[in-house]
Design a protein around this motif. Structure first.
Motif, PDB file in Angstrom:
ATOM      1  N   GLN A  36      -5.007  12.030   2.516  1.00 53.79           N
ATOM      2  CA  GLN A  36      -3.305  11.099   2.919  1.00 53.79           C
ATOM      3  C   GLN A  36      -4.047  10.575   4.124  1.00 53.79           C
ATOM      4  O   GLN A  36      -3.638  10.078   5.111  1.00 53.79           O
ATOM      5  N   ILE A  37      -5.503  10.535   4.801  1.00 53.83           N
ATOM      6  CA  ILE A  37      -5.469   9.430   5.747  1.00 53.83           C
ATOM      7  C   ILE A  37      -5.890   7.792   4.649  1.00 53.83           C
ATOM      8  O   ILE A  37      -7.245   8.000   3.549  1.00 53.83           O
ATOM      9  N   PRO A  38      -5.580   7.124   5.899  1.00 52.74           N
ATOM     10  CA  PRO A  38      -6.213   5.496   4.892  1.00 52.74           C
ATOM     11  C   PRO A  38      -7.016   5.236   5.628  1.00 52.74           C
ATOM     12  O   PRO A  38      -7.454   5.588   6.670  1.00 52.74           O
ATOM     13  N   ILE A  39      -7.851   4.778   4.124  1.00 51.38           N
ATOM     14  CA  ILE A  39      -9.272   4.424   4.626  1.00 51.38           C
ATOM     15  C   ILE A  39      -9.899   2.631   4.510  1.00 51.38           C
ATOM     16  O   ILE A  39      -8.978   2.006   3.621  1.00 51.38           O
ATOM     17  N   GLY A  40      -9.865   1.619   4.972  1.00 51.81           N
ATOM     18  CA  GLY A  40      -9.978   0.412   5.080  1.00 51.81           C
ATOM     19  C   GLY A  40      -9.902  -0.391   5.875  1.00 51.81           C
ATOM     20  O   GLY A  40     -10.179   0.241   7.301  1.00 51.81           O
ATOM     21  N   PRO A  41      -9.931  -1.736   5.820  1.00 55.02           N
ATOM     22  CA  PRO A  41      -9.698  -2.379   5.148  1.00 55.02           C
ATOM     23  C   PRO A  41     -11.177  -2.738   4.304  1.00 55.02           C
ATOM     24  O   PRO A  41     -12.224  -2.556   4.659  1.00 55.02           O
ATOM     25  N   TYR A  42     -10.463  -2.955   3.105  1.00 52.68           N
ATOM     26  CA  TYR A  42     -11.692  -3.447   2.208  1.00 52.68           C
ATOM     27  C   TYR A  42     -11.310  -5.116   1.900  1.00 52.68           C
ATOM     28  O   TYR A  42     -10.046  -5.308   1.092  1.00 52.68           O
ATOM     29  N   ALA A  43     -12.032  -6.188   1.430  1.00 57.74           N
ATOM     30  CA  ALA A  43     -11.711  -7.469   0.403  1.00 57.74           C
ATOM     31  C   ALA A  43     -11.032  -6.732  -0.944  1.00 57.74           C
ATOM     32  O   ALA A  43     -10.295  -8.234  -1.330  1.00 57.74           O
ATOM     33  N   SER A  44     -11.568  -6.198  -1.810  1.00 58.62           N
ATOM     34  CA  SER A  44     -10.991  -5.896  -2.890  1.00 58.62           C
ATOM     35  C   SER A  44     -11.189  -4.574  -3.167  1.00 58.62           C
ATOM     36  O   SER A  44     -11.485  -3.526  -2.771  1.00 58.62           O
ATOM     37  N   GLN A  45     -10.239  -4.341  -4.440  1.00 60.82           N
ATOM     38  CA  GLN A  45     -10.479  -2.628  -5.047  1.00 60.82           C
ATOM     39  C   GLN A  45     -11.915  -2.516  -5.228  1.00 60.82           C
ATOM     40  O   GLN A  45     -11.380  -0.920  -5.382  1.00 60.82           O
ATOM     41  N   GLN A  46     -12.401  -3.797  -6.451  1.00 60.51           N
ATOM     42  CA  GLN A  46     -14.362  -3.026  -6.440  1.00 60.51           C
ATOM     43  C   GLN A  46     -14.160  -1.896  -5.028  1.00 60.51           C
ATOM     44  O   GLN A  46     -15.578  -1.125  -4.926  1.00 60.51           O
ATOM     45  N   GLU A  47     -14.446  -2.755  -3.853  1.00 66.32           N
ATOM     46  CA  GLU A  47     -15.195  -2.292  -2.723  1.00 66.32           C
ATOM     47  C   GLU A  47     -14.292  -1.213  -1.808  1.00 66.32           C
ATOM     48  O   GLU A  47     -14.960  -0.050  -1.412  1.00 66.32           O
ATOM     49  N   ALA A  48     -13.375  -1.004  -2.358  1.00 62.91           N
ATOM     50  CA  ALA A  48     -12.046   0.265  -2.028  1.00 62.91           C
ATOM     51  C   ALA A  48     -13.059   0.856  -3.405  1.00 62.91           C
ATOM     52  O   ALA A  48     -12.683   2.663  -2.611  1.00 62.91           O
ATOM     53  N   GLU A  49     -12.897   1.719  -4.411  1.00 63.65           N
ATOM     54  CA  GLU A  49     -13.388   2.289  -5.117  1.00 63.65           C
ATOM     55  C   GLU A  49     -15.279   2.053  -4.378  1.00 63.65           C
ATOM     56  O   GLU A  49     -14.856   3.380  -4.674  1.00 63.65           O
ATOM     57  N   ASP A  50     -16.092   1.008  -4.023  1.00 62.76           N
ATOM     58  CA  ASP A  50     -17.532   1.958  -4.172  1.00 62.76           C
ATOM     59  C   ASP A  50     -17.641   2.473  -2.497  1.00 62.76           C
ATOM     60  O   ASP A  50     -17.246   3.416  -2.419  1.00 62.76           O
ATOM     61  N   GLY A  51     -15.829   2.385  -1.405  1.00 62.18           N
ATOM     62  CA  GLY A  51     -15.508   3.098  -0.273  1.00 62.18           C
ATOM     63  C   GLY A  51     -15.616   4.374  -0.143  1.00 62.18           C
ATOM     64  O   GLY A  51     -16.513   5.037  -0.492  1.00 62.18           O
ATOM     65  N   LEU A  52     -14.781   4.396  -1.937  1.00 60.14           N
ATOM     66  CA  LEU A  52     -14.070   5.924  -2.153  1.00 60.14           C
ATOM     67  C   LEU A  52     -15.943   6.945  -2.604  1.00 60.14           C
ATOM     68  O   LEU A  52     -15.333   7.624  -2.423  1.00 60.14           O
ATOM     69  N   ASN A  53     -16.670   6.586  -3.404  1.00 53.51           N
ATOM     70  CA  ASN A  53     -17.280   6.964  -3.857  1.00 53.51           C
ATOM     71  C   ASN A  53     -18.178   7.572  -2.891  1.00 53.51           C
ATOM     72  O   ASN A  53     -18.813   8.765  -2.856  1.00 53.51           O
ATOM     73  N   ALA A  54     -18.850   6.728  -1.792  1.00 51.06           N
ATOM     74  CA  ALA A  54     -19.616   6.724  -1.277  1.00 51.06           C
ATOM     75  C   ALA A  54     -18.419   8.081   0.210  1.00 51.06           C
ATOM     76  O   ALA A  54     -19.235   8.673   0.534  1.00 51.06           O
TER      77      ALA A  54
END
Length: 64
Positions: A36-54
């Motif tokens: 439950q640690i928030p990671i971001g910010p990202y400009a788009s949901q796709q960038e956030a998804e890419d960040g999560l996958n990484a």
């Protein structure tokens, strides 16, 4: 003595729906780790998804 195998352990863990990990706040995208640690910010949901996958890839390498 009863030992857990990786398969047994995986069956006991709750499954996480990745779509529940993403949220937008003030126009910026974030994701939550299992802890439950928030990671971001990202400009788009796709960038956030890419960040999560990484992040997941990194955590799997660290666990080896």
């Amino acid at each position: 003595m009863n030992q857990l195998t990786r398969t047994d352990d995986a069956l006991q863990r709750p499954s996480y729906d990745r779509s529940d990990r993403f949220y937008i706040e003030n126009g910026e995208w974030f994701y939550l780790t299992r802890e439950q640690i928030p990671i971001g910010p990202y400009a788009s949901q796709q960038e956030a998804e890419d960040g999560l996958n990484a992040y997941i890839d990194y955590m799997q390498v660290e666990a080896e």
